[in-house]
Design a protein around this motif. Structure first.
Motif, PDB file in Angstrom:
ATOM      1  N   ASP A 130       0.813  -1.218   0.000  1.00 34.53           N
ATOM      2  CA  ASP A 130       0.000   0.000   0.000  1.00 34.53           C
ATOM      3  C   ASP A 130       0.841   1.260   0.000  1.00 34.53           C
ATOM      4  O   ASP A 130       0.457   2.251  -0.588  1.00 34.53           O
ATOM      5  N   LEU A 131       2.023   1.224   0.641  1.00 33.06           N
ATOM      6  CA  LEU A 131       2.749   2.464   0.894  1.00 33.06           C
ATOM      7  C   LEU A 131       4.251   2.280   0.758  1.00 33.06           C
ATOM      8  O   LEU A 131       4.806   1.319   1.298  1.00 33.06           O
ATOM      9  N   LEU A 132       4.888   3.202   0.063  1.00 36.76           N
ATOM     10  CA  LEU A 132       6.348   3.275   0.026  1.00 36.76           C
ATOM     11  C   LEU A 132       6.749   4.521   0.796  1.00 36.76           C
ATOM     12  O   LEU A 132       6.403   5.637   0.396  1.00 36.76           O
ATOM     13  N   ALA A 133       7.421   4.320   1.917  1.00 40.49           N
ATOM     14  CA  ALA A 133       7.889   5.445   2.728  1.00 40.49           C
ATOM     15  C   ALA A 133       9.420   5.441   2.704  1.00 40.49           C
ATOM     16  O   ALA A 133      10.020   5.919   1.759  1.00 40.49           O
ATOM     17  N   THR A 134      10.043   4.828   3.703  1.00 38.18           N
ATOM     18  CA  THR A 134      11.509   4.792   3.740  1.00 38.18           C
ATOM     19  C   THR A 134      12.092   3.627   2.953  1.00 38.18           C
ATOM     20  O   THR A 134      13.294   3.578   2.738  1.00 38.18           O
ATOM     21  N   GLY A 135      11.255   2.684   2.557  1.00 37.53           N
ATOM     22  CA  GLY A 135      11.686   1.600   1.675  1.00 37.53           C
ATOM     23  C   GLY A 135      12.211   0.361   2.345  1.00 37.53           C
ATOM     24  O   GLY A 135      12.558  -0.606   1.657  1.00 37.53           O
ATOM     25  N   GLY A 136      12.270   0.321   3.671  1.00 38.94           N
ATOM     26  CA  GLY A 136      12.831  -0.833   4.361  1.00 38.94           C
ATOM     27  C   GLY A 136      12.075  -2.126   4.121  1.00 38.94           C
ATOM     28  O   GLY A 136      12.674  -3.163   3.805  1.00 38.94           O
ATOM     29  N   THR A 137      10.764  -2.080   4.261  1.00 40.30           N
ATOM     30  CA  THR A 137       9.966  -3.296   4.063  1.00 40.30           C
ATOM     31  C   THR A 137       9.995  -3.727   2.605  1.00 40.30           C
ATOM     32  O   THR A 137      10.107  -4.921   2.302  1.00 40.30           O
ATOM     33  N   ALA A 138       9.914  -2.773   1.689  1.00 39.94           N
ATOM     34  CA  ALA A 138       9.955  -3.113   0.262  1.00 39.94           C
ATOM     35  C   ALA A 138      11.292  -3.746  -0.110  1.00 39.94           C
ATOM     36  O   ALA A 138      11.335  -4.756  -0.820  1.00 39.94           O
ATOM     37  N   ALA A 139      12.394  -3.170   0.367  1.00 39.87           N
ATOM     38  CA  ALA A 139      13.717  -3.724   0.068  1.00 39.87           C
ATOM     39  C   ALA A 139      13.849  -5.136   0.631  1.00 39.87           C
ATOM     40  O   ALA A 139      14.382  -6.032  -0.031  1.00 39.87           O
ATOM     41  N   ALA A 140      13.357  -5.353   1.852  1.00 40.26           N
ATOM     42  CA  ALA A 140      13.419  -6.675   2.457  1.00 40.26           C
ATOM     43  C   ALA A 140      12.565  -7.676   1.676  1.00 40.26           C
ATOM     44  O   ALA A 140      12.977  -8.818   1.457  1.00 40.26           O
TER      45      ALA A 140
END
Length: 183
Positions: A130-140
């Motif tokens: 749903d959300l791209l903020a600092t990208g930590g979860t997406a990168a993981a």
């Protein structure tokens, strides 16, 4: 009969009126964007999904959605595209021996998991949340998904909070967002 795909301007106006904001949640200084108002409006959700599909590659075999809002948005995207859906869960939620990855967040740390044997080697995947903020979860999520020897064609988000550095955490990964706003 298929509904007409909304314009970018219509989608941005719709999201502006269907995203609630909660300051200082889950931690002081964080402005939480809640998609519940969008989810409860069937017509708005359908319009967003129809529009979103126009932004992502057509040859996706699997959408990988991150818990929990990535499930809610990724599953209808996968359904509409004729793709499979793979959930990325928080640690301890999956049976068997899932693939796991621990990573740091801006206000703590987390661990995510993908079910064992859920992605065949070479599969064409798209990461959805749903959300791209600092990208930590997406990168993981991207790193964990790549452990299955798949092709990550990109990552796609309903909302991008500009100015928080999320894009910089995903070098070389094509990104699409439905709505970009100041973080």
């Amino acid at each position: 009969m298929t509904d007409p795909v909304p314009t970018t301007e219509q989608i941005e106006a719709m999201l502006h009126s269907h995203i609630a904001e909660y300051p200082d949640f889950p931690a002081p200084g964080v402005l939480f964007r809640d998609i519940t108002p969008l989810l409860r409006d069937a017509a708005a959700l359908r319009a967003v999904i129809q529009y979103w599909i126009t932004l992502i590659p057509e040859d996706i075999e699997y959408i990988v959605g991150t818990e929990a809002r990535g499930f809610v948005l990724g599953a209808p995207l996968a359904y509409e595209m004729g793709a499979g859906f793979i959930p990325v869960r928080k640690a301890g939620k999956l049976p068997g021996t899932p693939a796991s990855l621990k990573y740091d967040l801006e206000y703590g740390s987390a661990e995510i998991q993908i079910p064992e044997n859920s992605l065949p080697a070479g599969a064409r995947t798209l990461i959805v949340d749903d959300l791209l903020a600092t990208g930590g979860t997406a990168a993981a999520t991207i790193e964990l998904t790549r452990r299955f020897d798949v092709e990550v064609l990109g990552a796609s988000f309903l909302i991008e909070l500009e100015g928080l550095g999320g894009r910089e955490q995903l070098p070389g990964v094509p990104l699409t967002t439905v709505w970009s706003i100041e973080g």
